[in-house]
Design a protein around this motif. Sequence first.
Motif, PDB file in Angstrom:
ATOM      1  N   ARG A   1      87.255  66.405  14.952  1.00  0.00           N
ATOM      2  CA  ARG A   1      86.270  67.431  15.294  1.00  0.00           C
ATOM      3  C   ARG A   1      85.890  67.399  16.771  1.00  0.00           C
ATOM      4  O   ARG A   1      85.711  68.425  17.403  1.00  0.00           O
ATOM      5  CB  ARG A   1      84.986  67.195  14.488  1.00  0.00           C
ATOM      6  N   LEU A   2      85.712  66.165  17.297  1.00  0.00           N
ATOM      7  CA  LEU A   2      85.276  66.040  18.694  1.00  0.00           C
ATOM      8  C   LEU A   2      86.361  66.583  19.624  1.00  0.00           C
ATOM      9  O   LEU A   2      86.065  67.239  20.621  1.00  0.00           O
ATOM     10  CB  LEU A   2      84.978  64.577  19.029  1.00  0.00           C
TER      11      LEU A   2
ATOM     12  N   LYS B   1      88.553  68.878  18.792  1.00  0.00           N
ATOM     13  CA  LYS B   1      88.568  70.337  18.607  1.00  0.00           C
ATOM     14  C   LYS B   1      87.443  70.974  19.411  1.00  0.00           C
ATOM     15  O   LYS B   1      87.619  72.013  20.043  1.00  0.00           O
ATOM     16  CB  LYS B   1      88.392  70.680  17.122  1.00  0.00           C
ATOM     17  N   ALA B   2      86.256  70.350  19.365  1.00  0.00           N
ATOM     18  CA  ALA B   2      85.114  70.886  20.111  1.00  0.00           C
ATOM     19  C   ALA B   2      85.451  70.909  21.604  1.00  0.00           C
ATOM     20  O   ALA B   2      85.159  71.890  22.288  1.00  0.00           O
ATOM     21  CB  ALA B   2      83.876  70.038  19.849  1.00  0.00           C
ATOM     22  N   ALA B   3      86.078  69.850  22.096  1.00  0.00           N
ATOM     23  CA  ALA B   3      86.417  69.786  23.518  1.00  0.00           C
ATOM     24  C   ALA B   3      87.419  70.885  23.889  1.00  0.00           C
ATOM     25  O   ALA B   3      87.295  71.519  24.939  1.00  0.00           O
ATOM     26  CB  ALA B   3      86.970  68.415  23.857  1.00  0.00           C
ATOM     27  N   LEU B   4      88.395  71.125  23.013  1.00  0.00           N
ATOM     28  CA  LEU B   4      89.369  72.203  23.265  1.00  0.00           C
ATOM     29  C   LEU B   4      88.649  73.540  23.337  1.00  0.00           C
ATOM     30  O   LEU B   4      88.919  74.374  24.195  1.00  0.00           O
ATOM     31  CB  LEU B   4      90.418  72.253  22.151  1.00  0.00           C
ATOM     32  N   ASN B   5      87.692  73.735  22.400  1.00  0.00           N
ATOM     33  CA  ASN B   5      86.926  74.984  22.382  1.00  0.00           C
ATOM     34  C   ASN B   5      86.060  75.116  23.642  1.00  0.00           C
ATOM     35  O   ASN B   5      85.749  76.213  24.075  1.00  0.00           O
ATOM     36  CB  ASN B   5      86.053  75.031  21.128  1.00  0.00           C
ATOM     37  N   LEU B   6      85.711  73.967  24.237  1.00  0.00           N
ATOM     38  CA  LEU B   6      84.907  73.991  25.466  1.00  0.00           C
ATOM     39  C   LEU B   6      85.820  74.031  26.698  1.00  0.00           C
ATOM     40  O   LEU B   6      85.463  73.547  27.764  1.00  0.00           O
ATOM     41  CB  LEU B   6      83.969  72.785  25.500  1.00  0.00           C
TER      42      LEU B   6
ATOM     43  N   VAL C   1      91.265  66.508  27.234  1.00  0.00           N
ATOM     44  CA  VAL C   1      90.666  66.036  25.975  1.00  0.00           C
ATOM     45  C   VAL C   1      91.039  64.573  25.761  1.00  0.00           C
ATOM     46  O   VAL C   1      90.203  63.741  25.404  1.00  0.00           O
ATOM     47  CB  VAL C   1      91.133  66.893  24.777  1.00  0.00           C
TER      48      VAL C   1
END
Lengths: 260, 348
Positions: free
Chosen positions: A160-161, A163-168, A175
């Motif tokens: 999840r972390l 994925k969140a970084a990719l989304n950011l 990442v």
Amino acid sequence: MTKLQPLHLVFIFLGGLLLLVIVAPLASMVLATSPTSLLNTAQNKAVTDSIILTILTSFGGTLFFSFMAIPLAYIMARKQFIGKRLISGIIDLPIVIPHTAAGIAVLGFISRDSFLGKAADSVGLNLVGHPIGIAAAMAFVSIPFLFNAARDGFEAVPVRLEKAALNLKASPLKVFFTISLPLASRSIISGFIMMFARGMSEFGSVVIVAYHPMTTPVLIFEWFNSYGLNYARPIAVVFILICLLFFISLRLITKEKKRV
Amino acid sequence: MLELRNISKQLGEFSLHAINLQIKEGEYFVVLGMSGAGKSVLLEMIAGLVHPTSGQVFINGRDITNDKIQDREVGIVFQDFAVFPHMNVLQNIAYPLINIGYSTSEAHLLAKGYAENMSIGHLLQRKTTTLSGGELQRVALARTLALKPRFLLLDEPLASIDLQLKDELRGLLRKINRSGITIVHVTHDYEEAISLATRIAVVHSGKVVQVGSAEDVFNAPKSQFIAHFTGVKNFYKATFVEENSSLAEGKVVIKHYTSVQEKEGYLMLRSEDVIVSSSHNPSSALNNFEGELLDFFPCIQGIELMIDVGIKIRAHITHASVKSLDLKVGKKVWVSFKASAVKYVPHS
């Protein structure tokens, strides 16, 4: 406080015996060594040279191979693919191979007749009997410690972390360096120290690849063979103290603060 | 407009089938469904974190199905917030800003502004492992909003928030939506959907079974699932009249208890909580109306009545009661229910 069952008392007794088996030889060795002889040994140039060589070759080998082991550990933690179990098996292979046999294998790989040996020879480098050869032999038997710790470390980082970084808007490379690696760092550092410490204490494969220059385990063997137990003991104690230093620092590092 | 065309995804045990959704700019769109219905995966497909087995995602007519995650104008906030544990609050919010090219000092300056907007300006130097659920939620929101996304995807944003903080966060989400950001919010909580949504899509067994306003979905459920899912058969648009009373559908004043003082909302009443009698019997119930029995139809455990008291009220009674009250279509009956049986969900 729960009452101790007779069964538990038996288990505690057996456990105590086991601890004794480990502690008693070490303690008797330390007690049988006089401080003067320790000091003399620590000042002996052959000893200090061997200790420096051992530390540098093991550290160099660990550092060099970590550039390959850590990325592979990440792939193994994150991706599912055919042959994954095979790769895990290959990495763990050095644990079950007799270390002298591993030494023979490494020697064959780096000798002057081999492709690698010839390539090194062309630039005037003889890997056999060279610190690089020693580092290779040490790394060959100790790489599973770093690899497995790094893989476990990456597996513990929630996807999840990432994925969140990719989304950011972080690139996959970013990442890795800003999320995955820092969060797995404790595990990786502990694996690094384990590999380094295991490499330092390696005798079997190193003695075959390079009797000279002498690493400390080889020097202990040499002195024991030539002069006997009493002569070999102080250097063994000095070396054990140095290994202990790394072992304790490892324990301190891995005494992880609980993370949510 | 965000558009999903025929999106399908096989996910081990369950799957999403041919999902078609059109989400308009500025909407607060809620995807409602039971846990494990694949709602989160739907969001991850919009964000590009999961690739659909088939189908396409469009933003303003442009196919973004194969675009890189970083190139979409979509921000996602996960249910567990996914706040980076090795960074403090300030570093978390500055992270996306540094990724798009701001220097660390510029990013920190901007991040402080976003933190202030989310009322977490006082937490900047705090380690994120020491924050409460509500605080983490705000960090995750500030971090995502720092990139000024056109679409904000929220995965069960209120699920791990303490009850007393939920109203506050709902207000915050409405504020974000009003600032022009389209929100797609997935939840299993129908009250949350009613409270926040401009439109609701109900997902069941991997399919979208209904899309519409809260009134459409709850007043005219297109599937048995929705009716069962909420258990609420009586659903009315309500306007606040005075403390503890609201005007239902602009016609009938209904008494209820609420701690919220908002002008607009919805009233909900379970059909099991409605008592039907042939004459007016004084009781402790504050809501008593005379009405005409319009219809009755059998349901799983008894009979459901439709009574017109100015608004239509559904009541659930047994076969035996139908007989003893001698109920017939057109007969005048009394309907009563307690104020505490009525649920008020504010919606502004």
